[in-house]
Design a protein around this motif. Structure first.
Motif, PDB file in Angstrom:
ATOM      1  N   VAL A 120       0.822  -1.205   0.000  1.00 33.08           N
ATOM      2  CA  VAL A 120       0.000   0.000   0.000  1.00 33.08           C
ATOM      3  C   VAL A 120       0.860   1.260   0.000  1.00 33.08           C
ATOM      4  CG1 VAL A 120      -1.840   1.234   1.195  1.00 33.08           C
ATOM      5  CG2 VAL A 120      -1.793  -1.259   1.227  1.00 33.08           C
ATOM      6  N   GLU A 121       1.870   1.301   0.861  1.00 32.23           N
ATOM      7  CA  GLU A 121       2.663   2.516   1.008  1.00 32.23           C
ATOM      8  C   GLU A 121       3.477   2.825  -0.246  1.00 32.23           C
ATOM      9  OE1 GLU A 121       5.019   2.249   4.479  1.00 32.23           O
ATOM     10  OE2 GLU A 121       3.321   2.219   5.871  1.00 32.23           O
ATOM     11  N   LYS A 122       3.965   1.790  -0.927  1.00 26.39           N
ATOM     12  CA  LYS A 122       4.838   2.011  -2.075  1.00 26.39           C
ATOM     13  C   LYS A 122       4.087   2.092  -3.396  1.00 26.39           C
ATOM     14  CE  LYS A 122       8.887  -0.253  -0.023  1.00 26.39           C
ATOM     15  NZ  LYS A 122       9.885  -1.342  -0.182  1.00 26.39           N
ATOM     16  N   GLU A 123       2.937   1.416  -3.489  1.00 27.47           N
ATOM     17  CA  GLU A 123       2.276   1.300  -4.784  1.00 27.47           C
ATOM     18  C   GLU A 123       0.989   2.099  -4.914  1.00 27.47           C
ATOM     19  OE1 GLU A 123       2.569  -2.704  -6.808  1.00 27.47           O
ATOM     20  OE2 GLU A 123       2.732  -3.341  -4.723  1.00 27.47           O
ATOM     21  N   MET A 124       0.266   2.283  -3.817  1.00 28.92           N
ATOM     22  CA  MET A 124      -1.064   2.862  -3.937  1.00 28.92           C
ATOM     23  C   MET A 124      -1.043   4.288  -4.478  1.00 28.92           C
ATOM     24  SD  MET A 124      -4.220   2.314  -3.817  1.00 28.92           S
ATOM     25  CE  MET A 124      -4.549   0.834  -2.878  1.00 28.92           C
ATOM     26  N   HIS A 125      -0.009   5.063  -4.153  1.00 29.20           N
ATOM     27  CA  HIS A 125       0.013   6.449  -4.623  1.00 29.20           C
ATOM     28  C   HIS A 125       0.112   6.528  -6.142  1.00 29.20           C
ATOM     29  CE1 HIS A 125       4.322   5.553  -4.717  1.00 29.20           C
ATOM     30  NE2 HIS A 125       4.447   6.575  -5.538  1.00 29.20           N
ATOM     31  N   THR A 126       0.677   5.488  -6.769  1.00 30.43           N
ATOM     32  CA  THR A 126       0.803   5.509  -8.227  1.00 30.43           C
ATOM     33  C   THR A 126      -0.535   5.283  -8.917  1.00 30.43           C
ATOM     34  OG1 THR A 126       1.291   3.139  -8.317  1.00 30.43           O
ATOM     35  CG2 THR A 126       3.154   4.630  -8.081  1.00 30.43           C
ATOM     36  N   LEU A 127      -1.528   4.791  -8.173  1.00 32.60           N
ATOM     37  CA  LEU A 127      -2.836   4.547  -8.768  1.00 32.60           C
ATOM     38  C   LEU A 127      -3.512   5.847  -9.179  1.00 32.60           C
ATOM     39  CD1 LEU A 127      -4.918   2.435  -9.514  1.00 32.60           C
ATOM     40  CD2 LEU A 127      -5.796   2.512  -7.190  1.00 32.60           C
ATOM     41  N   CYS A 128      -3.091   6.952  -8.582  1.00 33.95           N
ATOM     42  CA  CYS A 128      -3.673   8.250  -8.930  1.00 33.95           C
ATOM     43  C   CYS A 128      -3.152   8.766 -10.269  1.00 33.95           C
ATOM     44  CB  CYS A 128      -3.366   9.272  -7.839  1.00 33.95           C
ATOM     45  SG  CYS A 128      -4.060   8.835  -6.232  1.00 33.95           S
ATOM     46  N   GLN A 129      -2.107   8.141 -10.781  1.00 35.66           N
ATOM     47  CA  GLN A 129      -1.546   8.579 -12.046  1.00 35.66           C
ATOM     48  C   GLN A 129      -2.392   8.063 -13.205  1.00 35.66           C
ATOM     49  OE1 GLN A 129       2.481   7.172 -12.126  1.00 35.66           O
ATOM     50  NE2 GLN A 129       2.992   8.070 -10.141  1.00 35.66           N
ATOM     51  N   HIS A 130      -2.225   8.697 -14.344  1.00 31.33           N
ATOM     52  CA  HIS A 130      -2.922   8.240 -15.542  1.00 31.33           C
ATOM     53  C   HIS A 130      -1.995   7.323 -16.323  1.00 31.33           C
ATOM     54  CE1 HIS A 130      -5.600   8.192 -18.982  1.00 31.33           C
ATOM     55  NE2 HIS A 130      -4.563   8.472 -19.753  1.00 31.33           N
ATOM     56  N   PHE A 131      -2.504   6.142 -16.686  1.00 24.78           N
ATOM     57  CA  PHE A 131      -1.693   5.161 -17.388  1.00 24.78           C
ATOM     58  C   PHE A 131      -2.155   5.042 -18.832  1.00 24.78           C
ATOM     59  CE2 PHE A 131      -1.525   3.905 -12.937  1.00 24.78           C
ATOM     60  CZ  PHE A 131      -0.155   3.768 -12.751  1.00 24.78           C
ATOM     61  N   SER A 132      -1.190   4.991 -19.721  1.00 25.10           N
ATOM     62  CA  SER A 132      -1.503   4.769 -21.128  1.00 25.10           C
ATOM     63  C   SER A 132      -1.756   3.281 -21.345  1.00 25.10           C
ATOM     64  CB  SER A 132      -0.347   5.253 -22.008  1.00 25.10           C
ATOM     65  OG  SER A 132       0.847   4.575 -21.649  1.00 25.10           O
ATOM     66  N   VAL A 133      -1.958   2.895 -22.573  1.00 23.45           N
ATOM     67  CA  VAL A 133      -2.217   1.490 -22.874  1.00 23.45           C
ATOM     68  C   VAL A 133      -1.049   0.641 -22.388  1.00 23.45           C
ATOM     69  CG1 VAL A 133      -2.626  -0.187 -24.700  1.00 23.45           C
ATOM     70  CG2 VAL A 133      -3.624   2.101 -24.855  1.00 23.45           C
ATOM     71  N   SER A 134      -1.353  -0.403 -21.648  1.00 24.40           N
ATOM     72  CA  SER A 134      -0.314  -1.227 -21.043  1.00 24.40           C
ATOM     73  C   SER A 134       0.355  -2.120 -22.085  1.00 24.40           C
ATOM     74  CB  SER A 134      -0.909  -2.106 -19.937  1.00 24.40           C
ATOM     75  OG  SER A 134      -1.511  -1.307 -18.951  1.00 24.40           O
ATOM     76  N   VAL A 135       1.645  -2.296 -21.929  1.00 22.24           N
ATOM     77  CA  VAL A 135       2.398  -3.230 -22.756  1.00 22.24           C
ATOM     78  C   VAL A 135       2.750  -4.419 -21.875  1.00 22.24           C
ATOM     79  CG1 VAL A 135       4.454  -3.589 -24.152  1.00 22.24           C
ATOM     80  CG2 VAL A 135       3.313  -1.358 -24.158  1.00 22.24           C
ATOM     81  N   VAL A 136       2.129  -5.557 -22.139  1.00 16.78           N
ATOM     82  CA  VAL A 136       2.324  -6.738 -21.311  1.00 16.78           C
ATOM     83  C   VAL A 136       2.928  -7.847 -22.163  1.00 16.78           C
ATOM     84  CG1 VAL A 136       0.396  -6.148 -19.810  1.00 16.78           C
ATOM     85  CG2 VAL A 136       0.000  -7.603 -21.788  1.00 16.78           C
TER      86      VAL A 136
END
Length: 454
Positions: free
Chosen positions: A72-88
């Motif tokens: 939660v502490e390391k990853e959750m803040h990045t959820l507020c960012q806008h993500f482009s189409v994922s490359v998987v």
């Protein structure tokens, strides 16, 4: 500290800029998810962004991701960012096996006689929905025959259901991989996997999800993470509880995962083992108190466990350095004490040192071969202990206690002293006991025979 949402999300939040992470535990996991709560208007952009975010985390599958604990502490803040189409990647190894989808207290069949992963390396294609952006393994989602995600659309997006209907009936959050239920609703596949009374009617297709066996007592459980939000939801939700001991802490599957609670594959009839934040903290503290292990050599006296499951004093008679293998199994479990002879490459070659990340087969104690990924080599000393009765036992250093070490209480409670005498008569120097007498019945006939023989 346990994350608790004390107030429902602000419905006025419309854009990413409006989402602000405040300090303190109350909003640590809840605020970044504010646009996904079902008490809010259905937000397609927020769902797509969340699904893109999840597809960036190994193993890239929205279903398998529940087995990778969320930081939660390391990853959750990045959820507020806008993500482009994922490359998987095109394909990865699923963390759930086909057997995982048959495990349920309500599913009396429980036998999986097929495999949806036909790749020699144990991997499955990753499917990426062109509409909601959810990413899943073809085997996890019940589409094992699909090998490419080009123009693929998930069952929820292709169903024609209205946005108000495309919500998980078992929890309070939108986003993630959905499957239709037998009563005409939708449910997260991870929620269906974690709730023991829920099962898949057609295991191969992972649908429909049968929720008819969920007892009323489960519907009455209150989520400790989003109690105020769930009260705003128009439908009943079902919680799971911590699996440690008699812990009664309850939470929705999606809330628990987002808050950093750990999920692990378990045995029948409990599909998934859940560890709440409190017990995760206890586990972490226990791991910090690791005892220092002094060197032990031949002829040193130690306390060790006998084959009869009790502890005795014994003597170290031999020390050999052994090479053990550590692997990660495809079902999410792992082992760190495999002998080289139990591990073979995909070509059937044994006793060769695999490289980190190599796919291997492991022969388990049940005689079956299981697919796994090689992780590392562990060099460990194995001690041969000889007890007073002449028997020998081979064990690791962690399972031995020297004369200068403090023996833990759990070991002392199971310690015995080897002796040839079955009975010892009390002499005049025996101490007087103030406590209650021992009410164990004495076999006088056997005692007299023993005295006469001696």
């Amino acid at each position: 500290a346990q994350a608790i949402l004390t107030t429902p999300p602000d419905i006025s939040l419309k854009t990413d800029r409006d989402i602000v992470i405040t300090s303190g535990p109350d909003n640590l996991f809840a605020t970044p998810l504010s646009r996904l709560w079902q008490c809010r208007p259905y937000d397609v952009d927020a769902i797509r962004n969340y699904n893109r975010f999840m597809s960036r985390r190994y193993p890239y599958c929205s279903i398998c991701s529940i087995l990778q604990r969320f930081d939660v502490e390391k990853e959750m803040h990045t959820l507020c960012q806008h993500f482009s189409v994922s490359v998987v990647p095109d394909r990865t190894a699923p963390m759930f096996t086909d057997e995982s989808f048959t495990v349920s207290a309500s599913n009396t069949k429980g036998i999986c006689d097929y495999t949806s992963v036909d790749d020699a390396g144990g991997s499955s294609p990753l499917l990426h929905c062109s509409k909601c952006q959810v990413c899943v393994h073809a085997s996890c989602y019940g589409n094992p025959d699909i090998v490419s995600s080009q123009d693929w659309i998930c069952s929820a997006c292709s169903s024609g259901s209205s946005q108000d209907q495309l919500c998980c009936t078992l929890c309070c959050l939108n986003g993630g991989a959905l499957a239709p239920t037998s009563n005409g609703c939708w449910a997260h596949i991870v929620c269906a996997l974690a709730i023991r009374e829920v099962f898949f009617v057609d295991v191969r297709k992972r649908a429909p999800v049968d929720i008819s066996k969920i007892p009323a007592s489960r519907y009455k459980l209150k989520c400790s993470l989003c109690a105020s939000v769930s009260s705003k939801i128009h439908h009943k939700t079902a919680c799971v509880q911590c699996s440690v001991g008699k812990c009664m802490t309850a939470f929705h599957v999606s809330c628990a995962y987002s808050a950093g609670i750990r999920f692990e594959v378990s045995d029948w009839p409990v599909p998934i083992h859940v560890t709440c934040l409190k017990h995760l903290s206890i586990d972490s503290k226990q791991k910090k108190h690791v005892r220092e292990l002094a060197d032990l050599n031949v002829d040193h006296r130690v306390v060790a466990k006998h084959k009869n499951k009790r502890f005795y004093w014994g003597t170290v008679v031999d020390v050999i350095r052994s090479r053990l293998y550590a692997v990660d199994f495809d079902d999410g479990s792992y082992s760190e004490d495999l002998l080289p002879g139990d591990v073979e490459g995909l070509g059937g070659v044994k006793n060769t040192l695999p490289k980190n990340g190599d796919r291997v087969h492991v022969q388990w104690s049940d005689g079956a071969m299981y697919k796994a990924t090689f992780r590392k080599v562990i060099i460990q000393d194995l001690y041969t202990i000889e007890f007073e009765d002449g028997s020998q036992q081979q064990t690791t250093r962690e399972q031995l206690w020297g004369e200068a070490e403090d023996i833990p209480k759990r070991v002392k409670n199971k310690m015995s002293q080897a002796t040839d005498m079955k009975f010892e008569l009390l002499d005049d120097k025996s101490p007087v006991c103030d406590g209650p007498r021992n009410k164990t019945k004495v076999n006088y006939k056997q005692m007299i025979q023993h005295i006469e023989q001696s």
